[in-house]
Design a protein around this motif. Structure first.
Motif, mmCIF file in Angstrom:
data_model
loop_
_atom_site.group_PDB
_atom_site.id
_atom_site.type_symbol
_atom_site.label_atom_id
_atom_site.label_comp_id
_atom_site.label_asym_id
_atom_site.label_seq_id
_atom_site.Cartn_x
_atom_site.Cartn_y
_atom_site.Cartn_z
ATOM 1 N N ALA A 93 0.863 -1.197 0.000
ATOM 2 C CA ALA A 93 0.000 0.000 0.000
ATOM 3 C C ALA A 93 0.892 1.238 0.000
ATOM 4 O O ALA A 93 1.885 1.292 0.719
ATOM 5 C CB ALA A 93 -0.913 0.000 1.211
ATOM 6 N N PRO A 94 0.557 2.239 -0.815
ATOM 7 C CA PRO A 94 1.394 3.438 -0.870
ATOM 8 C C PRO A 94 1.381 4.208 0.450
ATOM 9 O O PRO A 94 0.388 4.217 1.184
ATOM 10 C CB PRO A 94 0.768 4.259 -1.995
ATOM 11 C CG PRO A 94 -0.554 3.659 -2.289
ATOM 12 C CD PRO A 94 -0.587 2.296 -1.717
ATOM 13 N N ASP A 95 2.500 4.841 0.728
ATOM 14 C CA ASP A 95 2.644 5.612 1.970
ATOM 15 C C ASP A 95 1.598 6.713 2.091
ATOM 16 O O ASP A 95 1.088 6.968 3.175
ATOM 17 C CB ASP A 95 4.051 6.214 2.070
ATOM 18 C CG ASP A 95 5.103 5.152 2.324
ATOM 19 O OD1 ASP A 95 4.759 4.069 2.843
ATOM 20 O OD2 ASP A 95 6.275 5.409 1.998
ATOM 21 N N TRP A 96 1.263 7.368 0.967
ATOM 22 C CA TRP A 96 0.290 8.451 1.021
ATOM 23 C C TRP A 96 -1.068 7.935 1.495
ATOM 24 O O TRP A 96 -1.778 8.624 2.220
ATOM 25 C CB TRP A 96 0.163 9.164 -0.329
ATOM 26 C CG TRP A 96 -0.387 8.313 -1.424
ATOM 27 C CD1 TRP A 96 0.330 7.625 -2.359
ATOM 28 C CD2 TRP A 96 -1.768 8.040 -1.708
ATOM 29 N NE1 TRP A 96 -0.524 6.931 -3.197
ATOM 30 C CE2 TRP A 96 -1.813 7.176 -2.821
ATOM 31 C CE3 TRP A 96 -2.967 8.445 -1.132
ATOM 32 C CZ2 TRP A 96 -3.007 6.703 -3.359
ATOM 33 C CZ3 TRP A 96 -4.165 7.968 -1.677
ATOM 34 C CH2 TRP A 96 -4.163 7.113 -2.782
ATOM 35 N N LEU A 97 -1.420 6.703 1.097
ATOM 36 C CA LEU A 97 -2.702 6.132 1.488
ATOM 37 C C LEU A 97 -2.719 5.818 2.985
ATOM 38 O O LEU A 97 -3.698 6.116 3.677
ATOM 39 C CB LEU A 97 -2.991 4.871 0.671
ATOM 40 C CG LEU A 97 -4.283 4.121 0.999
ATOM 41 C CD1 LEU A 97 -5.496 5.015 0.805
ATOM 42 C CD2 LEU A 97 -4.393 2.871 0.147
ATOM 43 N N LEU A 98 -1.631 5.261 3.484
ATOM 44 C CA LEU A 98 -1.547 4.952 4.906
ATOM 45 C C LEU A 98 -1.579 6.221 5.747
ATOM 46 O O LEU A 98 -2.265 6.269 6.780
ATOM 47 C CB LEU A 98 -0.276 4.153 5.194
ATOM 48 C CG LEU A 98 -0.195 2.791 4.514
ATOM 49 C CD1 LEU A 98 1.167 2.162 4.740
ATOM 50 C CD2 LEU A 98 -1.303 1.874 4.989
ATOM 51 N N GLU A 99 -0.871 7.239 5.314
ATOM 52 C CA GLU A 99 -0.868 8.513 6.046
ATOM 53 C C GLU A 99 -2.252 9.150 6.041
ATOM 54 O O GLU A 99 -2.701 9.699 7.049
ATOM 55 C CB GLU A 99 0.172 9.470 5.460
ATOM 56 C CG GLU A 99 1.585 9.089 5.791
ATOM 57 C CD GLU A 99 1.828 8.989 7.295
ATOM 58 O OE1 GLU A 99 1.391 9.879 8.048
ATOM 59 O OE2 GLU A 99 2.431 7.988 7.719
#
Length: 74
Positions: free
Chosen positions: A43-49
C-alpha cells in the motif's frame, strides 16, 4: 508485516470507505466487521498517512463531542 489503521468507535463508515475505495490495497485477511483496516504490504505511503489522519480526526471529533463528567462528592 502488514500495516493497519484502527479507527475509533463510531467511524466504521470511514473504515469501510477505505475498503470500498481502495480494494487493491486491502489485505485479504481484513475483517470488514472490525474498525481496524488491514492494508497490503505494498500500500502506498500516502494512502496509509491519509488513513491515519482520518482516524486521528475521527478520534478528535469523538473526544470533542458531548461526554460524561465524573460525579463529585457533594
Amino acid at each position: 508485516m502488514t500495516p493497519s489503521v484502527e479507527f475509533p468507535s463510531g467511524s466504521k463508515n470511514v473504515a469501510d470507505t477505505y475498503r470500498d475505495d481502495y480494494p487493491d490495497y486491502i489485505c485479504p485477511d481484513d475483517d470488514r466487521r472490525l474498525l481496524t483496516v488491514t492494508f497490503t504490504s505494498d500500500a502506498p505511503d500516502w494512502l496509509l498517512e491519509q488513513a491515519r489522519r482520518d482516524a486521528a480526526d475521527a478520534r478528535g471529533e469523538h473526544e470533542e463531542g458531548a461526554g460524561q463528567v465524573g460525579l463529585t462528592d457533594h
